[in-house]
Motif scaffolding. Sequence first.
Motif, PDB file in Angstrom:
ATOM      1  N   SER A  83      61.648  26.795  42.678  1.00 53.84           N
ATOM      2  CA  SER A  83      60.407  27.197  42.044  1.00 53.84           C
ATOM      3  C   SER A  83      60.408  28.711  41.885  1.00 53.84           C
ATOM      4  O   SER A  83      61.149  29.427  42.561  1.00 53.84           O
TER       5      SER A  83
ATOM      6  N   ARG B 227      54.492  25.695  40.674  1.00 59.49           N
ATOM      7  CA  ARG B 227      54.280  24.265  40.920  1.00 59.49           C
ATOM      8  C   ARG B 227      52.825  23.912  41.170  1.00 59.49           C
ATOM      9  O   ARG B 227      52.436  22.749  41.080  1.00 59.49           O
TER      10      ARG B 227
ATOM     11  N   ASN C 201      64.794  21.179  45.231  1.00 56.87           N
ATOM     12  CA  ASN C 201      63.964  21.689  44.144  1.00 56.87           C
ATOM     13  C   ASN C 201      63.838  23.197  44.280  1.00 56.87           C
ATOM     14  O   ASN C 201      63.853  23.733  45.388  1.00 56.87           O
TER      15      ASN C 201
ATOM     16  N   ASP D 142      52.524  30.218  42.761  1.00 57.84           N
ATOM     17  CA  ASP D 142      53.695  29.353  42.662  1.00 57.84           C
ATOM     18  C   ASP D 142      53.543  28.502  41.403  1.00 57.84           C
ATOM     19  O   ASP D 142      52.494  27.889  41.190  1.00 57.84           O
TER      20      ASP D 142
END
Length: 84
Positions: free
Chosen positions: A17, A34, A15, A32
């Motif tokens: 980000s 996320r 993943n 971040d």
Amino acid sequence: MNKKIKTTDSSMNVNTSTIDVVEIDGISFEKDERFPWIDIYRIGHEGKEFMEEVDEEEMPIGLDELKVFALNWYFNNVEIVKEG
């Protein structure tokens, strides 16, 4: 060779980000995408040291809002004193 982590899970998910960062006089504000919070670090010659995690009801969602948040946090939490 000893591995740091042992697992039985053989699947691998990768993943990525994006993290927005604003730095003011050795203090780094990192958001971040996320997560709904902002991590605040003190940056020095030894690396960066975690100071605080801020998770409020109205969090910045873009870089410009993060800049405003960082400036407000700085002026509310940093005292400039004379040397000596």
